[in-house]
Scaffold this active site. Structure first.
Site, PDB file in Angstrom:
ATOM      1  N   LEU A 245       0.815  -1.212   0.000  1.00  0.00           N
ATOM      2  CA  LEU A 245       0.000   0.000   0.000  1.00  0.00           C
ATOM      3  C   LEU A 245       0.853   1.269   0.000  1.00  0.00           C
ATOM      4  O   LEU A 245       1.714   1.445   0.870  1.00  0.00           O
ATOM      5  CB  LEU A 245      -0.932   0.000   1.221  1.00  0.00           C
ATOM      6  CG  LEU A 245      -1.878   1.200   1.359  1.00  0.00           C
ATOM      7  CD1 LEU A 245      -2.888   1.226   0.221  1.00  0.00           C
ATOM      8  CD2 LEU A 245      -2.592   1.165   2.712  1.00  0.00           C
ATOM      9  N   ASP A 246       0.599   2.143  -0.974  1.00  0.00           N
ATOM     10  CA  ASP A 246       1.235   3.466  -1.068  1.00  0.00           C
ATOM     11  C   ASP A 246       2.762   3.390  -1.063  1.00  0.00           C
ATOM     12  O   ASP A 246       3.439   4.309  -0.582  1.00  0.00           O
ATOM     13  CB  ASP A 246       0.765   4.378   0.080  1.00  0.00           C
ATOM     14  CG  ASP A 246      -0.723   4.684   0.003  1.00  0.00           C
ATOM     15  OD1 ASP A 246      -1.263   4.698  -1.120  1.00  0.00           O
ATOM     16  OD2 ASP A 246      -1.344   4.911   1.054  1.00  0.00           O
ATOM     17  N   ALA A 247       3.310   2.311  -1.606  1.00  0.00           N
ATOM     18  CA  ALA A 247       4.767   2.132  -1.559  1.00  0.00           C
ATOM     19  C   ALA A 247       5.382   1.905  -2.930  1.00  0.00           C
ATOM     20  O   ALA A 247       6.550   1.559  -3.032  1.00  0.00           O
ATOM     21  CB  ALA A 247       5.105   0.961  -0.640  1.00  0.00           C
TER      22      ALA A 247
END
Length: 302
Positions: A245-247
């Site tokens: 997530l969001d990486a």
């Protein structure tokens, strides 16, 4: 009377659309630029753009080169085979080849917030984004009126709160994307987590906008997190979606200064202006084939 401005714009348009774009990376070694440019010029290609970068830590070479195909001796459908045969094994090279006369087909995924969607569609209509948009996909009906204003088909698949139909919904979405020959997806504040299966189907081809200057304040309500932390700047980050997530690899970021007088609501308002700008910049770079991913980073060519 002949309109010279119109003729000039048509000539420029034709030149832009008759080019090939090669993005490549490989271990750094002597002679790569010479070999690639010689291949192009020996086959009557006129190079109109060349940018390269060497990562001194990993000893990797990256390059973007674009050339005019007007008098190029090799047919378009054979260029990739030539490059693969001549250089892939020799230099342990990975490459992608694109053509300026092929517009990428972009699907936009949205939920209820319209600011990023409006900005993308306005830039599309103004000719700033050289794409086709065959569909807008949502999990809510709220933004159908926006799609209708721009004459773009709008599809809704509602996802249950317990996610019990999520797999079924994504299968239907993916089939539609295949049918419409979609090349990449833009999540314009689409408030759903994308499954690993869809990410694998569109590797480095799903662009998200996160309302935070990553890696700070990942997940939900980042502006509220920023307010509680008392930061002096807030930001927005556009990145490729990965399973974490969001990486994913970051394409574009920007920030705006704030003060102790700001509230969570004012941070949200300031952040919205930043989000749409950052997302549009990232999409434009992707469409212009100026982004190359390596490991979990991006090389952004000028």
């Amino acid at each position: 009377m002949v309109n010279n401005s119109y003729l000039c714009s048509q000539i420029v348009h034709e030149i832009m659309n008759s080019t090939a774009i090669l993005l490549l990376h490989c271990p750094d070694r002597l002679g790569i630029i010479t070999e690639i440019t010689k291949f192009i010029t020996d086959n009557n290609g006129n190079i109109v753009y060349l940018d390269q970068y060497v990562d001194e830590v990993d000893h990797m070479f990256f390059m973007r080169v674009e050339w005019d195909l007007k008098d190029f001796l090799i047919p378009e459908d054979k260029i990739g085979e030539y490059i693969d045969t001549l250089y892939s094994r020799r230099y342990d090279m990975r490459f992608r080849l694109y053509f300026g006369n092929v517009k990428p087909r972009m699907a936009i995924f949205v939920s209820k917030m319209s600011h990023c969607l409006y900005d993308l569609l306005a830039r599309y209509k103004a000719g700033e984004l050289n794409v086709e948009i065959p569909c807008i996909v949502s999990n809510h009906e709220d933004l159908r009126y926006v799609a209708e204003q721009f004459g773009i088909p709008y599809y809704v698949w509602s996802i249950k709160k317990d996610w019990s139909n999520k797999q079924e919904v994504e299968q239907a979405e993916m089939q539609m994307l295949r049918d419409l020959k979609v090349n990449f997806i833009v999540l314009a504040r689409y408030m759903q987590i994308i499954s690993d299966e869809m990410i694998e189907a569109f590797p480095s081809r799903i662009i998200n906008i996160h309302h935070s200057f990553l890696p700070a304040f990942i997940g939900a309500k980042p502006y509220h997190q920023a307010y509680e932390r008392g930061v002096k700047i807030i930001g927005a980050t556009s990145h490729y979606v990965t399973a974490e997530l969001d990486a994913g690899p970051i394409i574009e970021q920007d920030v705006v200064r704030i003060t102790h007088k700001d509230t969570p609501d004012s941070l949200v308002l300031k952040g919205k202006d930043l989000e749409k700008i950052v997302l549009s910049r990232a999409v434009k770079k992707h469409v212009e084939r100026k982004v190359l991913t390596y490991k979990n980073k991006t090389i952004i060519f000028s």
